[in-house]
Design a protein around this motif. Structure first.
Motif, PDB file in Angstrom:
ATOM      1  N   VAL A  24       3.593  13.991   0.394  1.00 19.75           N
ATOM      2  CA  VAL A  24       3.497  15.456   0.145  1.00 19.75           C
ATOM      3  C   VAL A  24       3.349  15.912   1.584  1.00 19.75           C
ATOM      4  N   SER A  25       2.540  15.127   2.478  1.00 18.17           N
ATOM      5  CA  SER A  25       2.547  15.788   3.846  1.00 18.17           C
ATOM      6  C   SER A  25       3.584  15.553   4.643  1.00 18.17           C
ATOM      7  N   ALA A  26       4.651  14.652   4.278  1.00 17.15           N
ATOM      8  CA  ALA A  26       5.767  14.442   5.058  1.00 17.15           C
ATOM      9  C   ALA A  26       6.650  15.413   5.857  1.00 17.15           C
ATOM     10  N   ILE A  30       3.629  14.689   9.126  1.00 18.24           N
ATOM     11  CA  ILE A  30       2.648  13.491   8.960  1.00 18.24           C
ATOM     12  C   ILE A  30       3.614  12.302   8.335  1.00 18.24           C
ATOM     13  N   PRO A  31       4.018  11.307   9.007  1.00 19.87           N
ATOM     14  CA  PRO A  31       4.881  10.195   8.473  1.00 19.87           C
ATOM     15  C   PRO A  31       4.008   9.437   7.479  1.00 19.87           C
ATOM     16  N   THR A  32       4.858   9.039   6.351  1.00 17.23           N
ATOM     17  CA  THR A  32       4.086   8.225   5.533  1.00 17.23           C
ATOM     18  C   THR A  32       3.890   6.742   6.012  1.00 17.23           C
ATOM     19  N   PHE A  33       3.243   6.222   5.389  1.00 20.80           N
ATOM     20  CA  PHE A  33       2.693   4.615   5.786  1.00 20.80           C
ATOM     21  C   PHE A  33       4.191   3.611   5.722  1.00 20.80           C
ATOM     22  N   ARG A  34       4.773   3.759   4.804  1.00 19.55           N
ATOM     23  CA  ARG A  34       5.904   3.027   4.569  1.00 19.55           C
ATOM     24  C   ARG A  34       7.031   3.239   5.689  1.00 19.55           C
ATOM     25  N   ALA A  35       6.958   4.795   5.745  1.00 15.94           N
ATOM     26  CA  ALA A  35       8.026   5.142   6.644  1.00 15.94           C
ATOM     27  C   ALA A  35       7.933   4.497   8.164  1.00 15.94           C
ATOM     28  N   LEU A  39       3.387  -0.247   9.798  1.00 20.77           N
ATOM     29  CA  LEU A  39       2.684  -0.030  11.148  1.00 20.77           C
ATOM     30  C   LEU A  39       2.084   1.218  11.314  1.00 20.77           C
ATOM     31  N   TRP A  40       0.932   1.441  11.849  1.00 23.89           N
ATOM     32  CA  TRP A  40       0.401   2.620  12.052  1.00 23.89           C
ATOM     33  C   TRP A  40       0.446   2.876  13.708  1.00 23.89           C
ATOM     34  N   GLU A  41       1.391   3.855  14.140  1.00 27.04           N
ATOM     35  CA  GLU A  41       1.412   4.237  15.442  1.00 27.04           C
ATOM     36  C   GLU A  41       1.669   2.697  16.246  1.00 27.04           C
ATOM     37  N   ALA A 191       4.684  12.356  -4.985  1.00 24.95           N
ATOM     38  CA  ALA A 191       4.823  11.499  -3.464  1.00 24.95           C
ATOM     39  C   ALA A 191       3.915  10.401  -3.184  1.00 24.95           C
ATOM     40  N   THR A 192       3.791   9.470  -4.206  1.00 23.60           N
ATOM     41  CA  THR A 192       3.095   8.256  -3.893  1.00 23.60           C
ATOM     42  C   THR A 192       3.814   7.369  -4.431  1.00 23.60           C
ATOM     43  N   SER A 193       3.787   6.097  -3.790  1.00 12.56           N
ATOM     44  CA  SER A 193       4.687   5.068  -4.106  1.00 12.56           C
ATOM     45  C   SER A 193       4.038   4.116  -5.343  1.00 12.56           C
ATOM     46  N   GLY A 194       3.100   4.513  -5.613  1.00 10.32           N
ATOM     47  CA  GLY A 194       2.623   3.750  -6.972  1.00 10.32           C
ATOM     48  C   GLY A 194       2.388   2.278  -6.595  1.00 10.32           C
ATOM     49  N   LEU A 195       1.890   2.006  -5.349  1.00  8.36           N
ATOM     50  CA  LEU A 195       1.837   0.632  -5.078  1.00  8.36           C
ATOM     51  C   LEU A 195       0.065   0.416  -4.878  1.00  8.36           C
ATOM     52  N   GLU A 232      12.882  13.908  -9.302  1.00  7.11           N
ATOM     53  CA  GLU A 232      13.675  13.298  -8.054  1.00  7.11           C
ATOM     54  C   GLU A 232      13.815  14.502  -6.803  1.00  7.11           C
ATOM     55  N   GLY A 233      13.052  14.341  -5.581  1.00  9.17           N
ATOM     56  CA  GLY A 233      13.179  15.274  -4.546  1.00  9.17           C
ATOM     57  C   GLY A 233      11.947  15.466  -3.642  1.00  9.17           C
ATOM     58  N   GLN A 234      12.341  16.302  -2.798  1.00  6.72           N
ATOM     59  CA  GLN A 234      11.034  16.424  -1.862  1.00  6.72           C
ATOM     60  C   GLN A 234       9.990  17.510  -2.332  1.00  6.72           C
ATOM     61  N   SER A 235       8.613  17.050  -2.356  1.00  9.86           N
ATOM     62  CA  SER A 235       7.742  17.891  -2.906  1.00  9.86           C
ATOM     63  C   SER A 235       7.580  19.254  -2.392  1.00  9.86           C
ATOM     64  N   GLY A 236       7.675  19.649  -1.174  1.00 11.19           N
ATOM     65  CA  GLY A 236       7.882  20.838  -0.675  1.00 11.19           C
ATOM     66  C   GLY A 236       8.895  21.687  -1.171  1.00 11.19           C
TER      67      GLY A 236
HETATM   68  P1  NAD Z   1       3.306   5.841   0.772  1.00  4.72           P
HETATM   69  O1  NAD Z   1       3.644   5.907   2.248  1.00  4.72           O
HETATM   70  O2  NAD Z   1       3.289   4.103   0.329  1.00  4.72           O
HETATM   71  O3  NAD Z   1       4.427   6.312  -0.090  1.00  4.72           O
HETATM   72  C1  NAD Z   1       4.894   7.619   0.109  1.00  4.72           C
HETATM   73  C2  NAD Z   1       5.666   8.101  -1.148  1.00  4.72           C
HETATM   74  O4  NAD Z   1       6.039   9.475  -0.967  1.00  4.72           O
HETATM   75  C3  NAD Z   1       7.046   7.349  -1.213  1.00  4.72           C
HETATM   76  O5  NAD Z   1       7.439   6.858  -2.471  1.00  4.72           O
HETATM   77  C4  NAD Z   1       8.156   8.072  -0.801  1.00  4.72           C
HETATM   78  O6  NAD Z   1       9.427   7.871  -1.312  1.00  4.72           O
HETATM   79  C5  NAD Z   1       7.610   9.538  -1.033  1.00  4.72           C
HETATM   80  N1  NAD Z   1       8.422  10.633  -0.266  1.00  4.72           N
HETATM   81  C6  NAD Z   1       8.123  10.660   0.944  1.00  4.72           C
HETATM   82  N2  NAD Z   1       8.443  11.929   1.431  1.00  4.72           N
HETATM   83  C7  NAD Z   1       8.177  12.462   0.505  1.00  4.72           C
HETATM   84  C8  NAD Z   1       8.406  14.094   0.059  1.00  4.72           C
HETATM   85  N3  NAD Z   1       8.747  14.762   1.072  1.00  4.72           N
HETATM   86  N4  NAD Z   1       8.656  14.347  -1.261  1.00  4.72           N
HETATM   87  C9  NAD Z   1       8.350  13.655  -2.324  1.00  4.72           C
HETATM   88  N5  NAD Z   1       8.009  12.296  -1.963  1.00  4.72           N
HETATM   89  C10 NAD Z   1       8.352  11.787  -0.756  1.00  4.72           C
HETATM   90  O7  NAD Z   1       2.094   6.414   0.583  1.00  4.72           O
HETATM   91  P2  NAD Z   1       0.987   6.221  -0.497  1.00  4.72           P
HETATM   92  O8  NAD Z   1       1.440   5.710  -1.683  1.00  4.72           O
HETATM   93  O9  NAD Z   1       0.370   7.640  -0.680  1.00  4.72           O
HETATM   94  O10 NAD Z   1      -0.014   5.218   0.287  1.00  4.72           O
HETATM   95  C11 NAD Z   1      -0.133   4.942   1.457  1.00  4.72           C
HETATM   96  C12 NAD Z   1      -1.717   5.280   1.877  1.00  4.72           C
HETATM   97  O11 NAD Z   1      -1.627   5.452   3.210  1.00  4.72           O
HETATM   98  C13 NAD Z   1      -2.475   6.314   1.241  1.00  4.72           C
HETATM   99  O12 NAD Z   1      -3.288   5.689   0.191  1.00  4.72           O
HETATM  100  C14 NAD Z   1      -3.095   7.225   2.435  1.00  4.72           C
HETATM  101  O13 NAD Z   1      -4.598   6.968   2.093  1.00  4.72           O
HETATM  102  C15 NAD Z   1      -2.550   6.410   3.493  1.00  4.72           C
HETATM  103  N6  NAD Z   1      -1.750   7.698   4.543  1.00  4.72           N
HETATM  104  C16 NAD Z   1      -2.271   8.695   4.426  1.00  4.72           C
HETATM  105  C17 NAD Z   1      -1.471   9.844   5.184  1.00  4.72           C
HETATM  106  C18 NAD Z   1      -1.579  11.209   5.176  1.00  4.72           C
HETATM  107  O14 NAD Z   1      -3.172  11.399   4.955  1.00  4.72           O
HETATM  108  N7  NAD Z   1      -0.967  11.863   5.290  1.00  4.72           N
HETATM  109  C19 NAD Z   1      -0.173   9.244   5.589  1.00  4.72           C
HETATM  110  C20 NAD Z   1       0.257   7.920   5.620  1.00  4.72           C
HETATM  111  C21 NAD Z   1      -0.672   7.117   5.040  1.00  4.72           C
END
Ligand code: NAD
Length: 246
Positions: A24-26, A30-35, A39-41, A191-195, A232-236
């Motif tokens: 939701v913050s991508a 702010i990059p997602t963890f899996r992206a 690794l973080w930074e 916007a959460t990977s469900g993991l 399916e799509g970007q949350s913003g």
């Molecule tokens: P994740 O990175 O595992 O998964 C993110 C999910 O969001 C993925 O399924 C991806 O397909 C989806 N996604 C990416 N961009 C999107 C968009 N624009 N619109 C809709 N969906 C989108 O993240 P997670 O499941 O939240 O778990 C990772 C953990 O890492 C979290 O628990 C969190 O605490 C931490 N984290 C936080 C931040 C933050 O605060 N912004 C950032 C990175 C990681």
């Protein structure tokens, strides 16, 4: 022609529990963890996000979180964060947001009925004494000490790997579902990977409570089959448009 995306109908009788993840913050930058490939930074997560990593090198951990504070402060909430605020304004106490994000963007957008399951980048606490978490915007070059007990090291108020979530947060979610179950209850994951558990288990808990389940995600996540409705799509882009008020 593709069918129009499903729309979530809300009204004054609806109870809505929303779970958000890093995606939701991508769109705020702010990059997602899996992206980042796990690794973080460029640091392995255990080094910067575990109690063992903090014990081994607290200065590295503080440099890492100081950098994350700096970057998060430079980002702005996006239309996805703001759409959730607009829904909360309609539903009032029938709304609860549970976020896994620590970046503070939901709060900056205006979300109020919220639990930050994994903590908040802009709070610190003492690693030793029971001082309550307090606001801390500072970037620390060296490891700060607690002024209350005088001996403990300060640490970011983040739930690290191997740590427990605050039981009060989980109780608040459970109490919300308990109240919601006798009326129309909707669970929306965004916007959460469900993991990452226990947040990933909320969809099953919502189903047991008779909830209607929705997912908005850029790609189908692991637990996609647990949801009745998937958009399916970007949350913003999706969130501002996909709900209607009846
Ligand atoms: P994740 O990175 O595992 O998964 C993110 C999910 O969001 C993925 O399924 C991806 O397909 C989806 N996604 C990416 N961009 C999107 C968009 N624009 N619109 C809709 N969906 C989108 O993240 P997670 O499941 O939240 O778990 C990772 C953990 O890492 C979290 O628990 C969190 O605490 C931490 N984290 C936080 C931040 C933050 O605060 N912004 C950032 C990175 C990681």
């Amino acid at each position: 022609m593709a069918p129009p995306p499903a729309r979530l109908r809300l009204d004054g009788e609806t109870w809505l529990l929303v779970l958000t993840g890093a995606g939701v913050s991508a769109e705020s930058g702010i990059p997602t963890f899996r992206a980042a490939g796990g690794l973080w930074e460029s640091h392995p997560v255990e080094q910067v996000a575990s109690p063992e990593g903090f014990a081994a090198d607290p200065a590295l951990v503080w440099r890492f979180y100081s950098e994350r504070r700096r970057k998060a402060r430079a980002c702005e909430p996006n239309p996805g964060h703001r759409a959730l605020v607009a829904i909360e304004e309609r539903l009032g106490d029938r709304f609860l947001l549970a976020t896994q994000n620590v970046d503070g963007l939901h709060g900056r957008a205006g979300s109020r009925r919220m639990v930050e399951l994994h903590g908040n980048l802009f709070l610190s606490r003492c690693a030793r004494c029971d001082r309550a978490p307090f606001p801390d915007e500072q970037e620390h070059d060296s490891v700060p000490r607690c002024e209350v007990c005088g001996t403990g090291l300060l640490r970011p108020h983040i739930v690290w790997f191997g740590e427990w979530l605050d039981p009060a947060h989980l109780q608040r979610i459970e109490a919300f579902m308990e109240e919601a179950r006798s009326e129309r209850f909707v669970f929306l994951a965004v916007a959460t990977s469900g993991l990452v558990y226990p947040a990933a288990g909320l969809v099953s808990a919502a189903r047991r409570a008779g909830g209607e389940t929705w997912l908005v995600n850029a790609e189908p996540p692991e637990n996609r089959l647990l949801f009745e409705h998937v958009v399916e799509g970007q949350s913003g882009r999706i969130l501002p448009e996909f709900w209607t008020w009846a």
